[in-house]
Scaffold this active site. Structure first.
Site, PDB file in Angstrom:
ATOM      1  CG  HIS A 168     139.498   0.039 -58.896  1.00 17.06           C
ATOM      2  ND1 HIS A 168     138.256  -0.484 -59.201  1.00 17.06           N
ATOM      3  CD2 HIS A 168     139.561   1.230 -59.537  1.00 17.06           C
ATOM      4  CE1 HIS A 168     137.609   0.362 -60.002  1.00 17.06           C
ATOM      5  NE2 HIS A 168     138.366   1.407 -60.207  1.00 17.06           N
ATOM      6  N   PRO A 169     137.680  -1.473 -56.193  1.00 20.25           N
ATOM      7  CG  PRO A 169     135.690  -0.223 -56.220  1.00 20.25           C
ATOM      8  CD  PRO A 169     137.181  -0.080 -56.161  1.00 20.25           C
ATOM      9  N   GLY A 170     136.704  -2.753 -58.373  1.00 24.46           N
ATOM     10  CA  GLY A 170     136.325  -3.413 -59.630  1.00 24.46           C
ATOM     11  C   GLY A 170     137.197  -4.606 -60.005  1.00 24.46           C
ATOM     12  CE1 TYR A 171     139.170  -1.990 -62.483  1.00 25.85           C
ATOM     13  CE2 TYR A 171     138.997  -3.882 -63.960  1.00 25.85           C
ATOM     14  CZ  TYR A 171     138.815  -2.522 -63.715  1.00 25.85           C
ATOM     15  OH  TYR A 171     138.277  -1.718 -64.689  1.00 25.85           O
ATOM     16  CG  ASP A 173     137.516   9.935 -57.440  1.00 23.01           C
ATOM     17  OD1 ASP A 173     137.171   8.912 -58.051  1.00 23.01           O
ATOM     18  OD2 ASP A 173     138.482  10.654 -57.787  1.00 23.01           O
ATOM     19  CG  PHE A 233     140.891  17.955 -57.602  1.00 25.32           C
ATOM     20  CD1 PHE A 233     141.451  17.092 -56.685  1.00 25.32           C
ATOM     21  CD2 PHE A 233     141.666  18.989 -58.097  1.00 25.32           C
ATOM     22  CE1 PHE A 233     142.765  17.236 -56.258  1.00 25.32           C
ATOM     23  CE2 PHE A 233     142.980  19.142 -57.695  1.00 25.32           C
ATOM     24  CZ  PHE A 233     143.527  18.270 -56.768  1.00 25.32           C
ATOM     25  CB  ALA A 234     134.183  20.006 -56.995  1.00 22.98           C
ATOM     26  CB  VAL A 235     136.946  20.694 -62.344  1.00 21.86           C
ATOM     27  CG1 VAL A 235     137.058  21.515 -63.620  1.00 21.86           C
ATOM     28  CG2 VAL A 235     138.146  20.940 -61.427  1.00 21.86           C
ATOM     29  CD  GLU A 271     142.246   4.154 -61.414  1.00 18.40           C
ATOM     30  OE1 GLU A 271     141.839   3.422 -62.363  1.00 18.40           O
ATOM     31  OE2 GLU A 271     141.506   4.585 -60.525  1.00 18.40           O
TER      32      GLU A 271
HETATM   33  O1  48C Z   1     136.039  17.418 -60.911  1.00 21.34           O
HETATM   34  C1  48C Z   1     135.954  16.708 -61.910  1.00 21.34           C
HETATM   35  N1  48C Z   1     135.255  17.155 -63.018  1.00 21.34           N
HETATM   36  C2  48C Z   1     135.123  16.400 -64.133  1.00 21.34           C
HETATM   37  O2  48C Z   1     134.478  16.869 -65.085  1.00 21.34           O
HETATM   38  C3  48C Z   1     135.746  15.115 -64.162  1.00 21.34           C
HETATM   39  C4  48C Z   1     136.465  14.679 -63.063  1.00 21.34           C
HETATM   40  N2  48C Z   1     136.561  15.487 -61.961  1.00 21.34           N
HETATM   41  C5  48C Z   1     137.338  15.080 -60.792  1.00 21.34           C
HETATM   42  O3  48C Z   1     138.182  13.979 -61.125  1.00 21.34           O
HETATM   43  C6  48C Z   1     136.421  14.610 -59.666  1.00 21.34           C
HETATM   44  O4  48C Z   1     137.053  14.855 -58.403  1.00 21.34           O
HETATM   45  C7  48C Z   1     136.351  13.104 -59.932  1.00 21.34           C
HETATM   46  O5  48C Z   1     136.061  12.406 -58.706  1.00 21.34           O
HETATM   47  C8  48C Z   1     137.795  12.805 -60.405  1.00 21.34           C
HETATM   48  C9  48C Z   1     137.954  11.640 -61.380  1.00 21.34           C
HETATM   49  N3  48C Z   1     137.219  10.473 -60.972  1.00 21.34           N
HETATM   50  C10 48C Z   1     136.114  10.109 -61.725  1.00 21.34           C
HETATM   51  O6  48C Z   1     135.707  10.758 -62.636  1.00 21.34           O
HETATM   52  C11 48C Z   1     135.450   8.809 -61.334  1.00 21.34           C
HETATM   53  N4  48C Z   1     135.542   8.654 -59.882  1.00 21.34           N
HETATM   54  C12 48C Z   1     136.145   7.688 -62.084  1.00 21.34           C
END
Ligand code: 48C
Length: 330
Positions: free
Chosen positions: A209-212, A187, A97-99, A279
């Site tokens: 998760h790498p953080g925990y 992501d 997702f690339a919003v 999550e």
């Molecule tokens: O595509 C978006 N746009 C945004 O503005 C915020 C999140 N996202 C999608 O959600 C991306 O694919 C991000 O990878 C995912 C949520 N994950 C994160 O924001 C960090 N990896 C915590």
């Protein structure tokens, strides 16, 4: 004339024998066996080092209490695994997702996926975005394709993140049923740095998760309010899994996405949003429905973290970013 002289009998017997051999060959070559039940056999000419059950990594745990493998570098033979899966002719779907401004991460994500993500296998990447014209052109190897699906933008990053479950559910229902064997949901603000391949395949696959991963579960950022459907009480839980990387066979991931989506929406109707959105719901789901394979934090690291000694390879990692610059409502 003696109809059954020796020559006639011999011809008949040879014919029956030939037909029998032919039938057996046809049965073996063309029988349809479901993916899971298929006998897995690597290429019989494949040479590989002798496996051991008494010598291996001693610095990490490689199996969960419910006997799911925990995948770490050095615990599997990639050549052997690829050979096994090659004979199955599998296909892998991936959603990303690339919003909004997150389209800026697509180029690196897609280019590094070409170098490391199921190289040599049939891969179909689905890019969900509200800015289709910003999806970069990336040269894809044979057998690999990319589809762009338009989605509405949103004022809240939490909503964008959470809506992924709904879009994964509908993508599987509308498109993937007979087009993919496995699916991984990733992501976009991350890059591949090493192999991510057939070792990650399984029924329901979660990434620690790498953080925990070194913490006690009382420190996990689970949703702790009993009124939420993502609730995990103190003293409960296994591992803390990432929302930014999970996968498995289609029907398992469909059930996960459908369940997390409906629980997230039911919470929303009551004015509740879980601590870490989808999550949190994924973590409760995976606590109840144990994953059949667990991937180590090699499969989703974070660039800002220094590498711990047990991390022998970073395969996929979240890039350093300034959330204030890129999130709609940071
Ligand atoms: O595509 C978006 N746009 C945004 O503005 C915020 C999140 N996202 C999608 O959600 C991306 O694919 C991000 O990878 C995912 C949520 N994950 C994160 O924001 C960090 N990896 C915590």
């Amino acid at each position: 004339m003696n109809l059954f002289n020796g020559k006639t009998v011999t011809v008949i017997l040879l014919s029956v024998l030939l037909l029998g051999v032919l039938y057996c060959y046809m049965y073996q070559s063309y029988r349809v066996v479901p993916l899971e039940q298929e006998v897995v056999r690597p290429d019989s000419s494949l040479k590989y080092t002798q496996p051991s059950i008494v010598q291996g990594r001693t610095d990490v745990v490689t199996v969960t209490p419910w006997l799911a493998p925990v995948v770490w570098e050095g615990t599997f033979n990639p050549v052997l695994l690829d050979s096994i899966y090659k004979s199955k002719n599998i296909s892998i779907a991936a959603t990303v997702f690339a919003v909004g401004k997150y389209t800026m991460f697509l180029k690196d994500f897609l280019e590094t996926a070409e170098q490391h993500f199921f190289v040599g296998f049939r891969v179909h990447i689905y890019v969900f975005t509200d800015r289709p014209n910003e999806v970069p052109q990336v040269k894809l190897a044979a057998g690999r394709q990319l589809t762009v699906r338009s989605v509405p933008s949103s004022k809240r990053w939490q909503e964008i993140s959470a809506r992924r479950m709904e879009l994964i559910q509908t993508l599987i229902e509308e498109k993937l049923r007979n087009h993919a064997d496995y699916i991984f949901c990733l992501d976009v603000d991350s890059k591949f740095h090493g192999r991510w391949g057939t070792e990650s395949l399984g029924g329901m696959v979660a990434v620690v998760h790498p953080g925990y991963y070194r913490d006690s579960r009382s420190r996990f950022p689970y949703e702790r309010r009993p009124k939420s459907r993502a609730y995990v009480a103190h003293g409960e839980g296994d591992f803390y899994y990432c929302g930014g990387a999970f996968g498995g066979v289609l029907h398992e991931v469909h059930l996960l996405a459908k369940t997390c989506r409906s629980n997230f929406e039911a919470d929303a109707k009551e004015g509740i949003e879980a601590a870490w959105q989808e999550e949190s719901h994924l973590n409760r789901y995976m606590w109840i429905n144990k994953p059949s394979k667990v991937l180590s934090p090699e499969y989703l690291w974070q660039d800002f973290k220094s590498r711990n000694p047990e991390i022998h390879i970073i395969r996929f990692s979240g890039v350093v970013k300034n959330y204030a610059e890129i999130r709609p409502n940071a």
